[in-house]
Design an enzyme around this catalytic site. Structure first.
Site, PDB file in Angstrom:
ATOM      1  N   PHE A 198       0.811  -1.204   0.000  1.00 52.74           N
ATOM      2  CA  PHE A 198       0.000   0.000   0.000  1.00 52.74           C
ATOM      3  C   PHE A 198       0.850   1.263   0.000  1.00 52.74           C
ATOM      4  CE2 PHE A 198      -2.718  -3.236   1.833  1.00 52.74           C
ATOM      5  CZ  PHE A 198      -3.959  -2.971   1.278  1.00 52.74           C
ATOM      6  N   ASP A 199       0.456   2.213  -0.837  1.00 55.20           N
ATOM      7  CA  ASP A 199       0.974   3.570  -0.743  1.00 55.20           C
ATOM      8  C   ASP A 199       0.359   4.198   0.510  1.00 55.20           C
ATOM      9  OD1 ASP A 199       2.263   5.977  -1.667  1.00 55.20           O
ATOM     10  OD2 ASP A 199       0.291   6.670  -2.344  1.00 55.20           O
ATOM     11  N   LEU A 200       0.904   5.346   0.933  1.00 51.01           N
ATOM     12  CA  LEU A 200       0.387   5.994   2.138  1.00 51.01           C
ATOM     13  C   LEU A 200      -0.477   7.207   1.786  1.00 51.01           C
ATOM     14  CD1 LEU A 200       0.295   6.052   5.206  1.00 51.01           C
ATOM     15  CD2 LEU A 200       2.442   7.354   5.190  1.00 51.01           C
TER      16      LEU A 200
END
Length: 218
Positions: free
Chosen positions: A7-9
């Site tokens: 996951f990206d943030l």
């Protein structure tokens, strides 16, 4: 089936608009530069900061480096908490973890900033790895993905089971460079219209629930 979920943030797990824009403005004020329109400021959400200051503000490499230092001065103390979890994403992570998926954070943001944000908003307990840029570096997404794979001891044979989840073309292109798929999310609308699909996302979803269904069906 996708088993390893990266996951990206910013713009994916959290809505980081307020903190990022406030810190960009702070940096530009410190540099004595004008504040651009919001549509320009929004383009700072996602790409490496150094790159954004050069592309959006016309800074030289040295000026961009100084601007990043000013940005981080405010971000490290205040800005990193001027955000909120994407509605429903902590619950999605909990359910995916319970189904046996391996979750990891893969963000270009400095790792020292990623960890407290994930802890504050309840994501850390679901992550088998929290990976961000190394100290003093603005890694591109492909660098972060390679490091995340290394920490999880994943090999070339595991790549078909890896899915990157991100909200900008940088996530999609970085995943492609590493030979893995990426699903684009449009939770907050920070990407340009059609940006994610044009970059090669295997799907584009609008809500955390749609994301969860896509993962479970693939």
């Amino acid at each position: 089936m996708y088993r390893y979920l990266f996951f990206d943030l910013d713009g994916t797990l959290t809505d980081s608009k307020e903190g990022i824009l406030n810190c960009v403005k702070y940096a530009l004020e410190k540099m004595g530069r004008p504040i651009p329109a919001e549509n320009v400021l929004l383009q700072f959400i996602g790409p490496p900061l150094h790159e954004s200051f050069m592309a959006r503000c016309g800074f030289t490499a040295a000026e961009a480096e100084q601007a990043v230092e000013w940005f981080r001065e405010r971000y490290n103390t205040v800005g990193k908490f001027e955000n909120a979890a994407a509605p429903g994403m902590t619950e999605v992570c909990e359910r995916l973890k319970a189904r046996g998926c391996v979750l990891a954070l893969a963000s270009s943001k400095p790792e020292a900033q990623c960890i407290p944000i994930c802890e504050r908003f309840g994501f850390a307990s679901y992550m088998d790895a929290i990976t961000g840029s190394a100290p003093g570096k603005d890694w591109k997404k492909a660098d972060v993905l390679r490091e995340t794979m290394a920490r999880l001891h994943l090999t070339e044979a595991d790549k078909p089971a890896i899915l990157m989840v991100g909200d900008r073309k940088y996530d999609v292109l970085g995943a492609a460079e590493c030979g893995v798929d990426c699903v684009g999310v449009e939770f907050f609308g920070y990407a340009e219209p059609g940006e994610l699909a044009a970059a090669g996302a295997v799907a584009v979803v609008q809500t955390p629930e749609e994301l969860e269904q896509f993962i479970l069906q693939h």
